[in-house]
Design a protein around this motif. Structure first.
Motif, PDB file in Angstrom:
ATOM      1  N   CYS A 256      -4.850  -3.113   2.353  1.00  0.00           N
ATOM      2  CA  CYS A 256      -5.694  -3.827   1.400  1.00  0.00           C
ATOM      3  C   CYS A 256      -5.536  -5.337   1.581  1.00  0.00           C
ATOM      4  O   CYS A 256      -4.519  -5.813   2.100  1.00  0.00           O
TER       5      CYS A 256
ATOM      6  N   CYS B 209      -2.870   0.162  -3.989  1.00  0.00           N
ATOM      7  CA  CYS B 209      -2.595  -1.181  -3.494  1.00  0.00           C
ATOM      8  C   CYS B 209      -2.031  -1.967  -4.668  1.00  0.00           C
ATOM      9  O   CYS B 209      -2.765  -2.301  -5.602  1.00  0.00           O
TER      10      CYS B 209
ATOM     11  N   GLU C 285       0.832  -1.191   0.000  1.00  0.00           N
ATOM     12  CA  GLU C 285       0.000   0.000   0.000  1.00  0.00           C
ATOM     13  C   GLU C 285       0.873   1.251   0.000  1.00  0.00           C
ATOM     14  O   GLU C 285       1.973   1.256   0.555  1.00  0.00           O
TER      15      GLU C 285
ATOM     16  N   TRP D 250     -10.339  -2.695   1.000  1.00  0.00           N
ATOM     17  CA  TRP D 250      -9.584  -1.774   1.845  1.00  0.00           C
ATOM     18  C   TRP D 250     -10.202  -1.795   3.243  1.00  0.00           C
ATOM     19  O   TRP D 250     -11.424  -1.744   3.394  1.00  0.00           O
TER      20      TRP D 250
END
Length: 125
Positions: free
Chosen positions: A96, A22, A6, A36
């Motif tokens: 994520c 991500c 991320e 997320w």
């Protein structure tokens, strides 16, 4: 080995915007629903948003509905979270996760073992 990385976090004033990324490696991101989530120390993680692998279906938590937008670029193996009208309550570490199905993504279950360190978002004046 599957990995998610991320990026894009930072310090922003209330009302400002950020776009998180991500990036996936070691697996084909297009085969997975991507979610997320965010976490504040001492609190339970909160699922923020999900995007399906196939039909573009999306999910948003009530707390971010209308302010956040999730999107994906499978050619770049990347999913984005555009965050607008940020509030101090949005301050958290955002990370994520990858899931085989959209329903698993929404329920934050059975995530691929590829979680990254996350990216810190601080909303403050």
């Amino acid at each position: 080995q599957p990995q998610l990385v991320e990026s894009g976090g930072g310090l922003v004033q209330p009302g400002g915007s950020l776009r998180l990324s991500c990036a996936a490696s070691g697996f084909t991101l297009g085969d997975y629903a991507i979610g997320w989530s965010r976490q504040v120390p001492g609190k339970e993680p909160e699922g923020v948003s999900c995007i399906s692998s196939s039909d573009g279906s999306t999910y948003y938590a009530a707390s971010v509905e209308g302010r956040f937008a999730i999107s994906r670029d499978n050619a770049k193996n990347t999913v984005y979270l555009s965050m607008n009208s940020l509030k101090p309550d949005d301050t958290a570490n955002y990370y994520c996760t990858a899931h085989r199905t959209f329903s698993h993504c929404v329920s934050r279950r059975y995530a691929l073992d590829a979680r990254g360190q996350g990216t810190q978002v601080i909303v403050s004046s």
